[in-house]
Scaffold this motif. Sequence first.
Motif, PDB file in Angstrom:
ATOM      1  N   MET A  54      62.601  46.752  34.901  1.00  0.00           N
ATOM      2  CA  MET A  54      61.568  46.018  35.651  1.00  0.00           C
ATOM      3  C   MET A  54      60.401  45.680  34.722  1.00  0.00           C
ATOM      4  SD  MET A  54      59.701  47.218  39.171  1.00  0.00           S
ATOM      5  CE  MET A  54      58.664  46.102  40.064  1.00  0.00           C
ATOM      6  N   LYS A  55      59.966  44.433  34.754  1.00  0.00           N
ATOM      7  CA  LYS A  55      58.886  44.004  33.866  1.00  0.00           C
ATOM      8  C   LYS A  55      57.547  44.560  34.330  1.00  0.00           C
ATOM      9  CE  LYS A  55      60.920  39.650  32.321  1.00  0.00           C
ATOM     10  NZ  LYS A  55      60.739  38.189  32.260  1.00  0.00           N
ATOM     11  N   LYS A  56      56.761  45.012  33.353  1.00  0.00           N
ATOM     12  CA  LYS A  56      55.417  45.533  33.645  1.00  0.00           C
ATOM     13  C   LYS A  56      54.442  44.377  33.799  1.00  0.00           C
ATOM     14  CE  LYS A  56      51.752  48.432  31.655  1.00  0.00           C
ATOM     15  NZ  LYS A  56      51.442  49.208  32.850  1.00  0.00           N
ATOM     16  N   THR A  57      53.622  44.454  34.805  1.00  0.00           N
ATOM     17  CA  THR A  57      52.550  43.473  34.971  1.00  0.00           C
ATOM     18  C   THR A  57      51.213  44.170  34.744  1.00  0.00           C
ATOM     19  OG1 THR A  57      52.441  43.894  37.351  1.00  0.00           O
ATOM     20  CG2 THR A  57      53.867  42.096  36.613  1.00  0.00           C
ATOM     21  N   TYR A  58      50.186  43.378  34.469  1.00  0.00           N
ATOM     22  CA  TYR A  58      48.885  43.949  34.103  1.00  0.00           C
ATOM     23  C   TYR A  58      47.792  43.384  34.990  1.00  0.00           C
ATOM     24  CZ  TYR A  58      51.323  45.460  29.900  1.00  0.00           C
ATOM     25  OH  TYR A  58      52.204  46.052  29.035  1.00  0.00           O
ATOM     26  N   ASN A  59      46.812  44.208  35.265  1.00  0.00           N
ATOM     27  CA  ASN A  59      45.613  43.804  35.994  1.00  0.00           C
ATOM     28  C   ASN A  59      44.396  43.977  35.094  1.00  0.00           C
ATOM     29  OD1 ASN A  59      47.013  43.342  38.463  1.00  0.00           O
ATOM     30  ND2 ASN A  59      47.015  45.543  38.852  1.00  0.00           N
ATOM     31  N   ASN A  60      43.309  43.297  35.469  1.00  0.00           N
ATOM     32  CA  ASN A  60      42.076  43.499  34.710  1.00  0.00           C
ATOM     33  C   ASN A  60      41.584  44.931  34.865  1.00  0.00           C
ATOM     34  OD1 ASN A  60      41.467  42.683  37.493  1.00  0.00           O
ATOM     35  ND2 ASN A  60      39.328  42.773  36.882  1.00  0.00           N
ATOM     36  N   ILE A  61      40.861  45.429  33.870  1.00  0.00           N
ATOM     37  CA  ILE A  61      40.324  46.785  33.898  1.00  0.00           C
ATOM     38  C   ILE A  61      39.360  46.936  35.071  1.00  0.00           C
ATOM     39  CG2 ILE A  61      38.934  48.474  32.622  1.00  0.00           C
ATOM     40  CD1 ILE A  61      41.634  47.991  31.354  1.00  0.00           C
ATOM     41  N   ARG A  62      39.449  48.053  35.786  1.00  0.00           N
ATOM     42  CA  ARG A  62      38.547  48.295  36.913  1.00  0.00           C
ATOM     43  C   ARG A  62      37.090  48.238  36.440  1.00  0.00           C
ATOM     44  NH1 ARG A  62      36.917  53.339  39.766  1.00  0.00           N
ATOM     45  NH2 ARG A  62      36.364  52.738  41.878  1.00  0.00           N
ATOM     46  N   GLY A  63      36.287  47.509  37.197  1.00  0.00           N
ATOM     47  CA  GLY A  63      34.890  47.365  36.813  1.00  0.00           C
ATOM     48  C   GLY A  63      34.625  46.152  35.943  1.00  0.00           C
ATOM     49  N   THR A  64      35.645  45.317  35.739  1.00  0.00           N
ATOM     50  CA  THR A  64      35.469  44.049  35.031  1.00  0.00           C
ATOM     51  C   THR A  64      35.905  42.919  35.960  1.00  0.00           C
ATOM     52  OG1 THR A  64      37.692  44.017  34.044  1.00  0.00           O
ATOM     53  CG2 THR A  64      35.950  45.156  32.818  1.00  0.00           C
ATOM     54  N   LEU A  65      35.444  41.726  35.676  1.00  0.00           N
ATOM     55  CA  LEU A  65      35.748  40.578  36.536  1.00  0.00           C
ATOM     56  C   LEU A  65      36.417  39.466  35.747  1.00  0.00           C
ATOM     57  CD1 LEU A  65      32.468  40.106  38.642  1.00  0.00           C
ATOM     58  CD2 LEU A  65      34.613  41.161  39.384  1.00  0.00           C
ATOM     59  N   ASP A  66      37.367  38.797  36.394  1.00  0.00           N
ATOM     60  CA  ASP A  66      37.858  37.508  35.922  1.00  0.00           C
ATOM     61  C   ASP A  66      37.095  36.428  36.676  1.00  0.00           C
ATOM     62  OD1 ASP A  66      39.949  38.590  34.287  1.00  0.00           O
ATOM     63  OD2 ASP A  66      41.149  38.914  36.096  1.00  0.00           O
ATOM     64  N   PHE A  67      36.608  35.426  35.992  1.00  0.00           N
ATOM     65  CA  PHE A  67      35.931  34.304  36.638  1.00  0.00           C
ATOM     66  C   PHE A  67      36.901  33.132  36.746  1.00  0.00           C
ATOM     67  CE2 PHE A  67      32.475  36.774  34.855  1.00  0.00           C
ATOM     68  CZ  PHE A  67      31.538  36.760  35.876  1.00  0.00           C
ATOM     69  N   ASP A  68      37.181  32.674  37.958  1.00  0.00           N
ATOM     70  CA  ASP A  68      38.030  31.498  38.106  1.00  0.00           C
ATOM     71  C   ASP A  68      37.223  30.254  37.730  1.00  0.00           C
ATOM     72  OD1 ASP A  68      36.445  30.759  40.310  1.00  0.00           O
ATOM     73  OD2 ASP A  68      37.850  31.561  41.778  1.00  0.00           O
ATOM     74  N   ALA A  69      37.874  29.094  37.817  1.00  0.00           N
ATOM     75  CA  ALA A  69      37.217  27.862  37.355  1.00  0.00           C
ATOM     76  C   ALA A  69      35.926  27.582  38.110  1.00  0.00           C
ATOM     77  CB  ALA A  69      38.187  26.684  37.496  1.00  0.00           C
ATOM     78  N   SER A  70      35.924  27.828  39.424  1.00  0.00           N
ATOM     79  CA  SER A  70      34.728  27.592  40.227  1.00  0.00           C
ATOM     80  C   SER A  70      33.604  28.550  39.844  1.00  0.00           C
ATOM     81  CB  SER A  70      35.067  27.744  41.713  1.00  0.00           C
ATOM     82  OG  SER A  70      33.914  27.628  42.508  1.00  0.00           O
ATOM     83  N   GLN A  71      33.934  29.844  39.691  1.00  0.00           N
ATOM     84  CA  GLN A  71      32.930  30.837  39.308  1.00  0.00           C
ATOM     85  C   GLN A  71      32.420  30.596  37.895  1.00  0.00           C
ATOM     86  OE1 GLN A  71      35.620  34.059  40.069  1.00  0.00           O
ATOM     87  NE2 GLN A  71      34.521  34.725  41.894  1.00  0.00           N
ATOM     88  N   ALA A  72      33.328  30.203  37.004  1.00  0.00           N
ATOM     89  CA  ALA A  72      32.913  29.916  35.624  1.00  0.00           C
ATOM     90  C   ALA A  72      31.957  28.732  35.583  1.00  0.00           C
ATOM     91  CB  ALA A  72      34.140  29.639  34.751  1.00  0.00           C
ATOM     92  N   LEU A  73      32.216  27.753  36.449  1.00  0.00           N
ATOM     93  CA  LEU A  73      31.331  26.575  36.521  1.00  0.00           C
ATOM     94  C   LEU A  73      29.933  26.998  36.976  1.00  0.00           C
ATOM     95  CD1 LEU A  73      31.567  23.419  36.220  1.00  0.00           C
ATOM     96  CD2 LEU A  73      31.816  23.365  38.697  1.00  0.00           C
TER      97      LEU A  73
END
Length: 418
Positions: free
Chosen positions: A1-20
């Motif tokens: 089974m392939k391993k998937t990854y999430n962002n580190i707890r306490g960090t954020l990914d900004f989507d295109a709208s948030q980055a804007l």
Amino acid sequence: MKKTYNNIRGTLDFDASQALTFRAISDEAQRIFGLYGYQEIILPLLEEKDLFIRGVGQGTDIVERQMFKIEGKDVVLRPEGTAQVVRYYLQNSLHKKSDFHKFFYVGPMFRGERPQKGRLRQFHHLGAEAIGSDSFYLDAEMILLSLEILDSVGIKEKKLLINSLGCKKDKDAFSRLLKESLTKAKKQLCEDCLRRSEVNPLRVLDCKKEECRKQVKSFIGQDGSSNHLCSDCSKNYKNLTNLLKDLGVKYVHEPYLVRGLDYYTNTVFEITSSRLGAQSAIGAGGRYNNLIDALGGPSKPAIGFALGVERILLALDKKDDQPKVDVFIAIAGEDLREPAFKILNSLRKEGIISDYDYCQKSLKGQLRFAQKNGARYVVIVGDDEFKQGCVLLKDMEKGSQKQVKIGDLCSELTPAVN
């Protein structure tokens, strides 16, 4: 089974709208910093651990439990910007070049404690520092500057809290008095305040737990720490509050506002929003008149503040704005891909935000994609039109289209999209 990854707890990914939105906040802040005469500096994420132990204070939460340390090194990811700016100021002997400096910075900071809503492990600060003046007019400027940035980026609901800790002598004397008083109430204090009462008594004033606040009020009264100010500090604080009133700035005198860093003296302030819940501060700042001396430099008064970008995003009304494309280039057949790509790049050279189909969609699929992504115009490169040196220009709002010569396309589109 392939391993998937999430962002580190306490960090954020900004989507295109948030980055804007993030970029718009940063750009607007930089414009206002420039208006007030502050110059940008870009500093490294890594610093010596001792810089913050000496500057921020051994007994502070930042030093005791929040710093991200590099294993095996006396190096940390920076937890705040003020001590770092002072290091830069002293390392470059800027006090020998001018008696007054104004700086601003934008960038990520780090804390190692358990994340909460509004308290991240990686977060971003918009910060300003002014070194070389003890004027209460400069205190007012810092407050006005921070409020103007928040106003300009759309923070409508906010409250300004201010206090004065007094000079170092005032602060030390009050700290001793508080420590003596708290010794009599050890059983009523929470675990954090019990520890703070020994190493950093003023931090007890910052505790939000009702029993701790009750004990503090019983010792120092409802009007808080203002009683401990010497005549000069009291006069300076009164001058500042009168000036703010004259300027129409609404504020609340908060006698229990101390901030969490040892270097603060005299004026401290915090800007809060009820939209943020328990972690209500959007930004904060204050004077640090003894920090430069404590870090090995000359005795120079200074003041600064920082605004949390993620806190600003939380306090703003939610927006779903997406980055917009002015023009989408669609092709009627694969044999037209190369000339269409040349048209695409000619538009970009003229500053027209343009895009193109890279997924071999049908013409109908390309038009659907353009509409979904908010393109204002679609340039359709078709066989018959291209043979005549033309393209079809479709207005997506009006639903109309017309034939335009390829050589006239830029001049046709420039006034329409600007």
